[in-house]
Design an enzyme around this catalytic site. Structure first.
Site, PDB file in Angstrom:
ATOM      1  N   ASP A  22      -0.161  -0.052  -1.395  1.00 12.69           N
ATOM      2  CA  ASP A  22       0.332   0.916  -0.636  1.00 12.69           C
ATOM      3  C   ASP A  22       2.045   0.839  -0.473  1.00 12.69           C
ATOM      4  OD1 ASP A  22      -0.035   2.799   1.082  1.00 12.69           O
ATOM      5  OD2 ASP A  22      -0.388   1.658   3.095  1.00 12.69           O
ATOM      6  N   HIS A  39       4.914   7.427  -6.628  1.00 10.06           N
ATOM      7  CA  HIS A  39       3.594   6.978  -7.488  1.00 10.06           C
ATOM      8  C   HIS A  39       4.058   6.441  -8.892  1.00 10.06           C
ATOM      9  CE1 HIS A  39       1.196   8.100  -3.920  1.00 10.06           C
ATOM     10  NE2 HIS A  39       1.304   9.421  -3.928  1.00 10.06           N
ATOM     11  N   LEU A 133      -7.698 -11.210 -19.023  1.00 11.00           N
ATOM     12  CA  LEU A 133      -7.725 -10.588 -17.897  1.00 11.00           C
ATOM     13  C   LEU A 133      -8.817  -9.494 -17.682  1.00 11.00           C
ATOM     14  CD1 LEU A 133      -6.678 -10.604 -14.779  1.00 11.00           C
ATOM     15  CD2 LEU A 133      -5.019  -8.907 -15.904  1.00 11.00           C
TER      16      LEU A 133
HETATM   17  C1  IPE Z   1      -5.062   2.762   0.974  1.00 10.98           C
HETATM   18  O1  IPE Z   1      -3.799   3.191   1.015  1.00 10.98           O
HETATM   19  C2  IPE Z   1      -5.617   3.334  -0.541  1.00 10.98           C
HETATM   20  C3  IPE Z   1      -4.856   3.045  -1.646  1.00 10.98           C
HETATM   21  C4  IPE Z   1      -3.744   2.143  -1.849  1.00 10.98           C
HETATM   22  C5  IPE Z   1      -5.464   3.468  -2.870  1.00 10.98           C
HETATM   23  P1  IPE Z   1      -3.632   4.501   2.129  1.00 10.98           P
HETATM   24  O2  IPE Z   1      -2.250   4.895   2.311  1.00 10.98           O
HETATM   25  O3  IPE Z   1      -4.534   5.805   1.669  1.00 10.98           O
HETATM   26  O4  IPE Z   1      -4.567   3.848   3.514  1.00 10.98           O
HETATM   27  P2  IPE Z   1      -4.527   4.519   4.877  1.00 10.98           P
HETATM   28  O5  IPE Z   1      -5.027   5.910   5.018  1.00 10.98           O
HETATM   29  O6  IPE Z   1      -2.937   4.250   5.249  1.00 10.98           O
HETATM   30  O7  IPE Z   1      -5.225   3.543   5.754  1.00 10.98           O
HETATM   31  C1  IPE Z   2      -0.397   4.004  -1.867  1.00 15.43           C
HETATM   32  O1  IPE Z   2       0.828   4.448  -1.512  1.00 15.43           O
HETATM   33  C2  IPE Z   2      -0.958   4.972  -3.309  1.00 15.43           C
HETATM   34  C3  IPE Z   2      -1.932   5.710  -3.083  1.00 15.43           C
HETATM   35  C4  IPE Z   2      -2.827   6.012  -2.140  1.00 15.43           C
HETATM   36  C5  IPE Z   2      -2.388   6.514  -4.116  1.00 15.43           C
HETATM   37  P1  IPE Z   2       0.869   5.614  -0.204  1.00 15.43           P
HETATM   38  O2  IPE Z   2       0.975   7.051  -1.010  1.00 15.43           O
HETATM   39  O3  IPE Z   2      -0.081   5.637   0.671  1.00 15.43           O
HETATM   40  O4  IPE Z   2       2.381   5.589   0.398  1.00 15.43           O
HETATM   41  P2  IPE Z   2       2.795   5.350   1.753  1.00 15.43           P
HETATM   42  O5  IPE Z   2       1.695   4.680   2.670  1.00 15.43           O
HETATM   43  O6  IPE Z   2       2.519   7.015   2.192  1.00 15.43           O
HETATM   44  O7  IPE Z   2       4.015   5.141   1.751  1.00 15.43           O
HETATM   45 MG    MG Z   3      -0.435   4.427   2.302  1.00 16.09          MG
END
Ligand code: IPE
Ligand code: IPE
Ligand code: MG
Length: 259
Positions: A22, A39, A133
């Site tokens: 995240d 990303h 792995l």
């Molecule tokens: C969790 O991150 C999902 C992934 C890392 C793929 P999100 O950013 O989507 O989670 P929430 O919405 O903050 O809970």
């Molecule tokens: C997690 O990073 C990656 C995915 C959910 C694909 P986020 O896109 O949730 O990044 P933040 O949490 O908004 O910074």
């Molecule tokens: Mg996020």
């Protein structure tokens, strides 16, 4: 405490690590760039995490790439994530194969574009006999989806007379979940500072150590990963038994630990 692959015994290491990757969006926003830039940068961190686990001899690494709730994001972000996923599968799979990595995608793939589904099948087939792995990528995955799917399978086995209701044990559920054949989850890491599981591995995380870090996913490099492992190794793991029993076990292993 900094650790490297040589200073710590294999037995004390986690066999199965999962990561909620995240913070990509915030990483990009802090640089006044669009979220997708984060990303893309996140893919470099995936590469580094895979290499780190391969070097360390971790058996399974499970990465949360796209949750069942992530469809709610703006359409252009979702489609960019799909394109990125397809691009990475196309570009990286040969390298993974050369490094003896076995790739599995967990999640409900039926909603994905046709070409992506085909790519997933091809990638899994190419790497299926690899012995290094085990890399699981969770895409359109949800912990509740996983458990629901297992419940449906069990219900249909009961309906057809193959099973009795009393055959529905914890083991019967576990064996129908994603990654049933792999080591139990030891360590669940979440980057990006939030303290929640976001519907990731709900059943499998029952006894996992949880590690939360403020570090945003694109910044999660080898040093940050080593820090998470050091924290795991140094924690007293209890599994619902007494601390004394754990200490005895630890004492018997003391000579092997070089931390
Ligand atoms: C969790 O991150 C999902 C992934 C890392 C793929 P999100 O950013 O989507 O989670 P929430 O919405 O903050 O809970
Ligand atoms: C997690 O990073 C990656 C995915 C959910 C694909 P986020 O896109 O949730 O990044 P933040 O949490 O908004 O910074
Ligand atoms: Mg996020």
């Amino acid at each position: 405490m900094a650790l490297n692959a040589e200073t710590i015994s294999q037995q004390s290491l986690p066999k199965h690590i999962a990561i909620i990757m995240d913070g990509n969006g915030r990483w990009a926003q802090a640089r006044h760039r669009p979220r997708v830039f984060g990303h893309k940068k996140g893919v470099d961190a995936v590469r580094s995490a895979v290499q780190f686990c391969s070097k360390l001899g971790v058996k399974s690494l499970t990465l949360f790439a796209f949750s069942s709730e992530n469809w709610r994001r703006p359409e252009d972000e979702v489609s960019t994530l799909m394109e990125l996923f397809l691009f990475v599968l196309t570009k990286e799979v040969r390298k993974l194969h050369k490094n003896n990595v076995k790739l599995t995608i967990i999640g409900d793939l039926s909603k994905f574009p046709e070409n992506l589904q085909q790519k997933v099948v091809d990638s899994e087939t190419l790497t299926q006999d690899n012995t290094g792995l085990q890399l699981n990528i969770a895409a359109n995955y949800g912990g509740r989806w996983d458990i629901t799917k297992a419940a449906q399978q069990l219900a249909s086995d009961v309906a057809s007379g193959k099973l009795q209701p009393s055959d529905i044990t914890e083991d019967a559920i576990t064996s129908r979940l994603s990654m049933a054949e792999q080591p139990e989850l030891d360590l669940l890491i979440r980057t990006g500072g939030d303290l929640r599981i976001s519907n990731f591995l709900l059943w499998q995380a029952a006894y996992a150590e949880l590690y939360f870090t403020q570090t945003l996913w694109p910044d999660f490099d080898e040093a940050a990963f080593a820090e998470a492992i050091a924290c795991y190794v140094s924690r007293e793991r209890r599994f619902g038994c007494t601390g004394e029993q754990i200490k005895e076990l630890l004492a018997s292993k003391q000579t092997e630990l070089k931390v």
